[in-house]
Design an enzyme around this catalytic site. Sequence first.
Site, mmCIF file in Angstrom:
data_model
loop_
_atom_site.group_PDB
_atom_site.id
_atom_site.type_symbol
_atom_site.label_atom_id
_atom_site.label_comp_id
_atom_site.label_asym_id
_atom_site.label_seq_id
_atom_site.Cartn_x
_atom_site.Cartn_y
_atom_site.Cartn_z
ATOM 1 N N ASP A 160 0.863 -1.177 0.000
ATOM 2 C CA ASP A 160 0.000 0.000 0.000
ATOM 3 C C ASP A 160 0.906 1.236 0.000
ATOM 4 O OD1 ASP A 160 -1.647 -2.167 0.683
ATOM 5 O OD2 ASP A 160 -3.003 -0.888 1.826
ATOM 6 N N LYS A 206 -7.699 2.826 -2.928
ATOM 7 C CA LYS A 206 -8.209 2.918 -1.561
ATOM 8 C C LYS A 206 -8.828 4.289 -1.334
ATOM 9 C CE LYS A 206 -5.740 1.479 1.867
ATOM 10 N NZ LYS A 206 -4.620 1.250 2.819
ATOM 11 N N LYS A 253 -10.120 -1.238 -2.272
ATOM 12 C CA LYS A 253 -9.898 -1.596 -0.873
ATOM 13 C C LYS A 253 -10.466 -0.496 0.010
ATOM 14 C CE LYS A 253 -6.362 -2.474 2.659
ATOM 15 N NZ LYS A 253 -4.921 -2.668 2.942
#
Length: 219
Positions: free
Chosen positions: A90, A150, A179
């Site tokens: 990430d 995200k 996500k």
Amino acid sequence: MNLAPYIQHTAIEAGLTRDDIVRHCEEAAQYGFNAAMIPASWVPLAAEVLRGTGVAVASALDFPIVGVMTSAGKVAEARAIAEAGADQLDMGVQVGWLRSGMDKEFHDDIAGVVAAGIPVKVMLELPLLTEAEKERAVELSMEAGAAYLKNASSGSVEIANTGSISWLAARVRDGVQVKASGGIKSAEQARELLAAGATLLGTSAGISIVKGETAEGSY
């Protein structure tokens, strides 16, 4: 619905010990979570503990303070994390560059991390962006090779909600997934986010969630 396969079991607070990381990874395997999300410095240990379990090793860079690393630093760190045994990464993005109209720099910053060769999830920090900036962030991230988008890096930026997740889900293409991250504390909230289009959930409350409990606090 078994929520465990969608949860990235997260432990990112300062001061984690070796025993903390081992216990966290063992929990991820015990409950069948998608991944153990841990600080980069602990990736080799997590890879060792989780080997053969089917649980992925995930880590992050340019985080928890997002957008402070140089692009060259991100490239080097991404390669080091991948070589250490991480399966996923990430990353924080340069929100300030996007807001300054520096689209090429924003794109190339992400592309450099993607070049490390493992799936990259881009933390877009949606609440910090205008509608036009959000659209550009999504397009540039996908063009740069992001595997996931995200909504935010943590609950301090945004509590994961169906509005942001459905907005992202309506825009992803070419196999890019969504996500959800930030303050996910209950099974009900987790199910709502999945129904809205998320395919992964980042949370430190995974055990409470799969037990049907509501956590008091959660990344």
